[in-house]
Write an enzyme that holds these catalytic residues in place. Structure first.
Site, short mmCIF file in Angstrom:
data_model
loop_
_atom_site.label_atom_id
_atom_site.label_comp_id
_atom_site.label_asym_id
_atom_site.label_seq_id
_atom_site.Cartn_x
_atom_site.Cartn_y
_atom_site.Cartn_z
CE LYS A 110 -4.29 -2.05 1.74
NZ LYS A 110 -4.93 -2.33 3.03
CE LYS A 189 -5.63 -8.32 -5.87
NZ LYS A 189 -5.87 -7.74 -4.57
CE LYS A 192 -11.43 -2.09 -4.79
NZ LYS A 192 -12.44 -2.57 -3.71
P1 ADP Z 1 -8.74 -4.32 -4.62
O1 ADP Z 1 -7.45 -5.27 -4.48
O2 ADP Z 1 -9.27 -4.45 -5.96
O3 ADP Z 1 -8.78 -3.13 -3.90
P2 ADP Z 1 -10.05 -5.84 -2.36
O4 ADP Z 1 -8.75 -5.57 -1.61
O5 ADP Z 1 -11.15 -4.72 -1.69
O6 ADP Z 1 -9.74 -5.37 -3.90
O7 ADP Z 1 -10.69 -7.09 -1.91
C1 ADP Z 1 -11.82 -7.51 -1.57
C2 ADP Z 1 -11.92 -8.99 -1.61
O8 ADP Z 1 -11.64 -9.48 -2.72
C3 ADP Z 1 -10.85 -9.46 -0.68
O9 ADP Z 1 -11.32 -10.81 -0.07
C4 ADP Z 1 -9.64 -9.85 -1.80
O10 ADP Z 1 -8.67 -11.02 -1.37
C5 ADP Z 1 -10.74 -10.32 -2.86
N1 ADP Z 1 -9.77 -10.14 -4.27
C6 ADP Z 1 -9.60 -8.72 -4.65
N2 ADP Z 1 -8.90 -8.98 -5.99
C7 ADP Z 1 -9.09 -10.16 -6.17
C8 ADP Z 1 -8.43 -10.68 -7.22
N3 ADP Z 1 -7.79 -10.30 -8.38
N4 ADP Z 1 -8.41 -12.35 -7.38
C9 ADP Z 1 -9.13 -12.99 -6.37
N5 ADP Z 1 -9.71 -12.23 -5.12
C10 ADP Z 1 -9.44 -11.15 -5.33
#
Ligand code: ADP
Ligand code: TRP
Length: 321
Positions: A110, A189, A192
């Site tokens: 982060k 991956k 957002k």
């Molecule tokens: P982002 O990385 O887009 O900010 P979040 O951290 O808000 O997403 O993730 C919310 C949930 O979705 C968590 O449980 C996270 O592990 C899952 N998640 C986010 N991106 C992925 C991905 N690319 N593949 C699988 N799970 C994901």
């Protein structure tokens, strides 16, 4: 079995969130005790605009409901409606070694993305552990990137129990190997913060331009296409059953397949898959959501106050006893 997970209200939900965590949560409501919440206190580590936080919290709640979360079959609430969680965070903080937090990758990731270093960001995993332990969760469905945080919650439950006496359930991360990390448009991956997402609730033109921009390799049309590490293949299989996956693999291995055709099929598949959810999303009213959440918070607090009372007693702050 008690299943619990939360999602930050930090922007539009994408198919990585959906397959990594949300869909599995929604499936669990049929046969397990499900606790599901929107973690707006965690979002304060990176959102400093109150109006935006309110809007994104409401959006995340509406999205979850539209995607099939049923408040009659689960406990659904907003993290800040159960203030007990911040008190437990303090008890846990005092048995959290600095090294445990220093080893967390997510903090470093982060900072690298430009989120300001703060005490809140550093101790984010302690608040998340409190989220999990406060409700006696056995299993925590998350994407692979959150596994380490659930392991911190496990460590803290074990340490709390050995320091103060048996208090908390020791939770397990629940990660689906086949979809541990959904790739984004560029193969990293899907996230957002990388700007490589396919959002769930978008219009068709936006979806089309995203799908058309998926990175493909330059294998000639008349040669077999690789399936390993192929972003298009990986994204398409999310929407297919075992037989569909096997058929897609055969098509990739046979000469003549055009990536452009697969992109069009994928576009239609995604559009149709989310069609009923889009309709439902359009009809969700703010007042209905608020009523659901109030009821959810009452149920969540009932469980939380039992665990908190036990923790208060075991650490000794209930001097009057
Ligand atoms: P982002 O990385 O887009 O900010 P979040 O951290 O808000 O997403 O993730 C919310 C949930 O979705 C968590 O449980 C996270 O592990 C899952 N998640 C986010 N991106 C992925 C991905 N690319 N593949 C699988 N799970 C994901
Ligand atoms: N840290 C998680 C994420 O970024 C969100 C979260 C907060 C969470 N508290 C939780 C997930 C408790 C599972 C259980 O995705």
């Amino acid at each position: 079995m008690r299943v619990l997970s939360g999602i930050q209200p930090s922007g539009s939900l994408h198919i990585g969130n959906y397959f990594g965590m949300m869909k599995r949560m929604i499936d669990y409501q049929e046969n397990q005790e499900l606790f599901c919440f929107v973690v707006n206190l965690h979002a304060l580590t990176s959102t400093f605009d109150a109006e935006r936080l309110r809007k994104q919290t409401y959006d995340a709640l509406g999205d979850f409901l539209a995607l099939g979360l049923n408040p009659d079959k689960s406990i659904f609430w907003v993290q800040s409606d159960v203030p007990e969680v911040t008190e437990l965070t303090w008890y846990l903080s005092n048995i959290t070694g600095m090294g445990l937090l220093e080893r967390c990758h997510s903090y470093k990731d982060k900072l690298a993305k430009g989120i300001p270093a703060s005490h809140g960001l550093f101790s984010y995993p302690v608040l998340m552990a409190a989220d999990i332990l406060l409700y006696g969760a056995d299993r925590v469905p998350v994407g692979k990137d959150q596994k380490q945080h659930v392991e911190v919650a496990r460590d803290l439950a074990l340490r709390f129990n050995s320091t103060y006496g048996e208090t908390f359930v020791v939770p397990e991360p629940d990660i689906e190997d086949t979809i541990a990390t959904v790739p984004g448009l560029d193969g990293q991956k899907m996230s957002k913060s990388y700007g490589n997402t396919i959002e769930i609730f978008v219009d068709q033109d936006n979806l089309r331009s995203k799908i058309m921009s998926i990175k493909t390799d330059s294998t000639p049309v008349n040669e077999p296409k690789p399936t390993q590490g192929n972003i298009l293949f990986d994204l398409y299989t999310l929407f297919l059953d075992e037989q569909g996956k096997a058929e897609l693999k055969e098509r990739f291995l046979a000469p003549g397949l055009r990536y452009g055709d697969i992109k069009k099929e994928l576009l239609n598949t995604i559009w149709e898959y989310f069609e009923p959810y889009r309709e439902k999303r359009a009809h969700i009213q703010k007042d209905d959501v608020i009523d659901i959440l109030k009821a959810g918070a009452v149920k969540a607090r009932t469980v939380a106050s039992e665990y908190l009372a036990k923790a208060r007693h075991n650490v000794g702050v209930d001097y009057f006893n």
